[in-house]
Scaffold this motif. Structure first.
Motif, mmCIF file in Angstrom:
data_model
loop_
_atom_site.group_PDB
_atom_site.id
_atom_site.type_symbol
_atom_site.label_atom_id
_atom_site.label_comp_id
_atom_site.label_asym_id
_atom_site.label_seq_id
_atom_site.Cartn_x
_atom_site.Cartn_y
_atom_site.Cartn_z
ATOM 1 N N ASN B 352 0.816 -1.209 0.000
ATOM 2 C CA ASN B 352 0.000 0.000 0.000
ATOM 3 C C ASN B 352 0.858 1.271 0.000
ATOM 4 N N ASP B 356 1.760 4.022 -2.988
ATOM 5 C CA ASP B 356 1.362 5.434 -2.931
ATOM 6 C C ASP B 356 2.558 6.338 -3.232
ATOM 7 N N LEU B 369 -0.846 15.209 -2.588
ATOM 8 C CA LEU B 369 -1.272 15.538 -1.215
ATOM 9 C C LEU B 369 -2.794 15.619 -1.093
ATOM 10 N N SER B 370 -3.465 16.029 -2.174
ATOM 11 C CA SER B 370 -4.925 16.171 -2.078
ATOM 12 C C SER B 370 -5.584 14.828 -1.783
ATOM 13 N N GLY B 371 -4.888 13.740 -2.103
ATOM 14 C CA GLY B 371 -5.427 12.425 -1.756
ATOM 15 C C GLY B 371 -4.650 11.745 -0.650
ATOM 16 N N ALA B 372 -3.590 12.391 -0.183
ATOM 17 C CA ALA B 372 -2.747 11.766 0.843
ATOM 18 C C ALA B 372 -2.290 12.816 1.849
ATOM 19 N N PRO B 373 -3.231 13.331 2.662
ATOM 20 C CA PRO B 373 -2.838 14.395 3.603
ATOM 21 C C PRO B 373 -1.752 13.950 4.585
ATOM 22 N N TRP B 374 -1.681 12.647 4.855
ATOM 23 C CA TRP B 374 -0.673 12.126 5.790
ATOM 24 C C TRP B 374 0.747 12.375 5.299
ATOM 25 N N ARG B 376 2.160 14.920 4.034
ATOM 26 C CA ARG B 376 2.785 16.223 4.338
ATOM 27 C C ARG B 376 3.467 16.196 5.705
ATOM 28 N N ASN B 446 -5.732 -2.783 1.689
ATOM 29 C CA ASN B 446 -6.178 -1.849 2.721
ATOM 30 C C ASN B 446 -6.536 -2.573 4.010
ATOM 31 N N GLU B 468 -5.831 2.700 5.593
ATOM 32 C CA GLU B 468 -6.374 4.055 5.528
ATOM 33 C C GLU B 468 -6.544 4.638 6.936
ATOM 34 N N LYS B 471 -3.299 5.847 8.064
ATOM 35 C CA LYS B 471 -2.945 7.107 7.400
ATOM 36 C C LYS B 471 -3.675 8.284 8.056
ATOM 37 N N VAL B 472 -4.923 8.048 8.432
ATOM 38 C CA VAL B 472 -5.697 9.110 9.101
ATOM 39 C C VAL B 472 -5.053 9.442 10.447
ATOM 40 N N ASP B 475 -2.015 11.541 9.938
ATOM 41 C CA ASP B 475 -2.385 12.921 9.612
ATOM 42 C C ASP B 475 -2.745 13.705 10.873
ATOM 43 N N ALA B 476 -3.332 12.990 11.845
ATOM 44 C CA ALA B 476 -3.827 13.672 13.047
ATOM 45 C C ALA B 476 -2.808 13.721 14.179
#
Lengths: 176, 499
Positions: B352, B356, B369-374, B376, B446, B468, B471-472, B475-476
């Motif tokens: 996975n 990516d 990045l628009s599909g993978a905010p993590w 950044r 996934n 996923e 990844k969330v 990001d958080a």
């Protein structure tokens, strides 16, 4: 969907309602009255039975689209960045449809509803005589409404990996 | 820091070293305080073309490359230190001799020691005397014993790989916790059966001569756990035969009972009554036996605490004759957690996250990045090559080198995990890992909920057990919880969150 996103979503929906029902009409009456009022047109009448119903229906359309967007992104199981990005064209399609829908609503409540029902908005008129400048203002407000009622809430409340998929999100929220 | 020196003798010994390297990579060779041990590995094998040796060496090399690539940019991922002492053939001490009658020159024996020559003829039939030993000791322990007994460890300690390892053992013995020497090999084949006890004894004697009595020498001895499918043809010559496995084992165990303490301080005996089936091979590149669970169990002997039990020989049994579960493994909570983390990481990364990152090479960074905010959190959002805020560009050559190293090690780990969970033998099953998910795939995987079975599976709802969801979480995460950036930082974060 994170807690603060729920708050932002609720806040943006509430702001949208206030905008459509109060602020927008105030702007029409006080800032664009000169452009909207044509020969024989009573602006108050038009706002009540012409533009307000049109923008109310647009609001309902935007709210429905917003709910569908949130439901789709909440239930989506994207496996990759590419799959997540596939929602971006969907967003654009929704935004374009909403804009065209808003313009059609304006046309319906300003012109066609009277012809179809055989009624008259005022004596001697079979539709509201909105001047060309007024049409441009109203059509511009449809675009503005779609931005306020659809773009802003989806920008602030798109969940999980869809957080930055809405146009402009990388620029506005990418550093958060 | 605890130091372990592991020596794999023969093909099975090499496979156990492979298992040990993966355990080490999963952080399962840590000391009592949680600090990863330092593992040194050494492979002893006359068959330098052995596919099993190549496999073990590949695992060692790939973990080594991963460790170098990650460097200090990680807190938990790939932190374990590995020292590779290389490969050594006992035939190198025999002046290039490739058969027994060259190791013990018969012409010389006949003229100078006729009695010894007669004894040589009595012990070894002509086909064994002339057999080419380049493919190993052909499943004949007497051949191996004759060759191995000629090793002079005092002499070997002066040069080459032995010198490096013995020198490190001396250094380790003089600093803090005494090191551990652990040998691996089968007792039913040729090289391991002859080499492990011989080397054990040589090492014990050498340690005694160096006054290093604190150093423990132990061994995992593998009893028969596979059979051959098919048979050799007439041209094969002397070769290993599965019908001899039991005989070889009986002889080895008898030797161990009478002389075992001279070779090892303790031994771990592990085999299987339900045999895996491997295609017949005399050795060399065609010997492509898949990894087996028994080799994992043998490798786990290294973790067995020195103080936990007394006694010389340790054995292991399972609760269900036809099935193995996490409960059947020693220290199952810790082992299950470590192997589950390794398996889930390898699937999440290789099937996975790495895909990516490959996608990020094809599109502008902002689009990615628009599909993978993590992303950044670990890479520069503008894709700038110059580092800002410690975040390198996702397309930096250095970062891609790290990615390749992680990919390659994950491939090796997945292959090993897949084989130990699928190569079981008829009528035997395991409830540890889902072998069908442990393969490199171009599909974006996934769902992680089915990678690990049984009690080692993380306790979270299956619908939330996805890449996923990880990844969330990435990001958080607060910035304080992300200590490293770039590819290594991403792998470290994934390693922490995947458990």
């Amino acid at each position: 969907m994170r807690g603060h996103q729920f708050i932002l979503l609720a806040a943006s929906v509430a702001l949208g309602i206030i905008w459509v029902y109060i602020i927008q009409n105030w702007i029409f009456l006080n800032l664009f009255a000169g452009l909207l009022v044509g020969p024989g047109l009573n602006l108050n009448d038009y706002l009540q039975t012409g533009s307000s119903p049109a923008f109310t229906v647009l609001w309902a359309g935007c709210f429905s689209a917003l709910l569908i967007w949130i439901a789709q992104t909440l239930s989506g199981k994207p496996r990759s960045s590419k799959e997540t990005r596939q929602m971006q064209p969907m967003w654009w399609i929704a935004a374009v449809i909403l804009t065209i829908f808003g313009w059609l609503c304006l046309a319906w409540f300003t012109v066609f509803v009277w012809s179809v029902t055989g009624t008259s908005p005022a004596a001697g008129m079979n539709s509201y005589p909105v001047p060309a400048g007024g049409w441009i203002v109203l059509m511009g407000f449809v675009v503005l409404d779609v931005m306020l009622l659809f773009w802003v809430p989806t920008l602030l409340a798109s969940p999980r990996t869809y957080r930055l998929v809405v146009p402009g999100a990388v620029t506005l929220l990418g550093s958060r | 820091m605890k130091q372990i020196f592991a020596i794999g003798v023969g093909g099975t010994g090499a496979k156990c070293i492979e298992a040990l390297v993966h355990l080490h990579a999963c952080g399962l060779l840590a000391g009592d305080d949680g600090t990863p041990s330092r593992l040194g590995v050494f492979l002893v094998e006359p068959d330098q073309q052995s596919a099993l040796l190549t496999r073990a060496q590949t695992a060692i090399n790939r973990y080594g490359a991963l460790k170098v690539a990650v460097g200090r940019n990680s807190d938990n991922f790939a932190r374990a230190e590995l020292r590779d002492y290389g490969q050594w053939s006992p035939l190198t001490t025999s002046s290039g001799a490739l058969s027994l009658d060259q190791v013990f020159p018969k012409a010389v024996l006949r003229t100078q020691a006729t009695g010894v020559a007669a004894l040589f003829d009595c012990l070894f039939p002509p086909e064994e005397q002339q057999a080419d030993l380049e493919v190993g000791f052909r499943g004949r322990p007497p051949i191996g014993s004759a060759v191995m007994s000629r090793i002079n460890l005092q002499k070997e300690a002066q040069v080459g790989q032995w010198q490096q390892m013995l020198s490190d053992i001396q250094t380790a013995a003089g600093s803090g916790e005494p090191p551990l020497i652990h040998l691996f090999g089968s007792v039913f084949g040729g090289t391991g059966a002859s080499g492990v006890p011989t080397l054990g004894q040589l090492l014990k004697n050498w340690l005694k001569s160096q006054s290093l009595s604190s150093v423990q020498v132990q061994a995992s001895l593998l009893l028969p756990y596979f059979d051959f499918e098919g048979v050799a043809d007439d041209d094969t010559g002397v070769h290993a035969e599965s019908r001899n496995f039991q005989l070889n084992t009986d002889a080895a165990l008898q030797y161990l009972r009478t002389s075992g303490k001279a070779c090892f301080d303790r031994v771990f005996l592990v085999g299987s009554d339900i045999k895996a089936r491997f295609g017949f091979s005399i050795g060399g590149t065609s010997q492509i036996n898949a990894a087996h669970l028994v080799e994992l169990l043998a490798a786990l002997g290294v973790r067995h605490p020195l103080t936990s039990t007394t006694g010389y020989a340790h054995v292991l049994s399972r609760s269900d004759h036809t099935c193995i579960r996490w409960d059947d493994l020693p220290d199952d909570e810790r082992i299950g957690e470590g192997l589950a983390r390794g398996a889930r990481f390898a699937v999440a990364w290789r099937n996975n996250v790495s895909h990516d990152i490959a996608d990020a090479q094809k599109v502008p960074m902002r689009t990615f990045l628009s599909g993978a905010p993590w992303a950044r959190r670990f890479f520069h959002p503008a894709g700038a090559s110059a580092s800002r805020g410690g975040r390198p560009a996702i397309r930096d050559r250095e970062q891609l080198t790290v990615q390749t190293a992680i990919d390659q090690y994950c491939d090796t780990l997945l292959q090993w995990l897949n084989q130990i969970s699928s190569n079981l033998g008829s009528g035997f099953k395991q409830e540890l890992l889902s072998s069908q998910l442990l393969v490199p795939s171009d599909r974006f995987e996934n769902n992680l909920s089915r990678v690990v079975m049984g009690k080692a599976r993380p306790r979270r709802p299956a619908k939330n057990d996805t890449v996923e969801a990880i990844k969330v979480k990435m990001d958080a995460l607060s910035s304080e919880r992300i200590n490293h950036r770039g590819m290594a930082g991403l792998a470290d974060c994934l390693w922490n969150l995947v458990a």
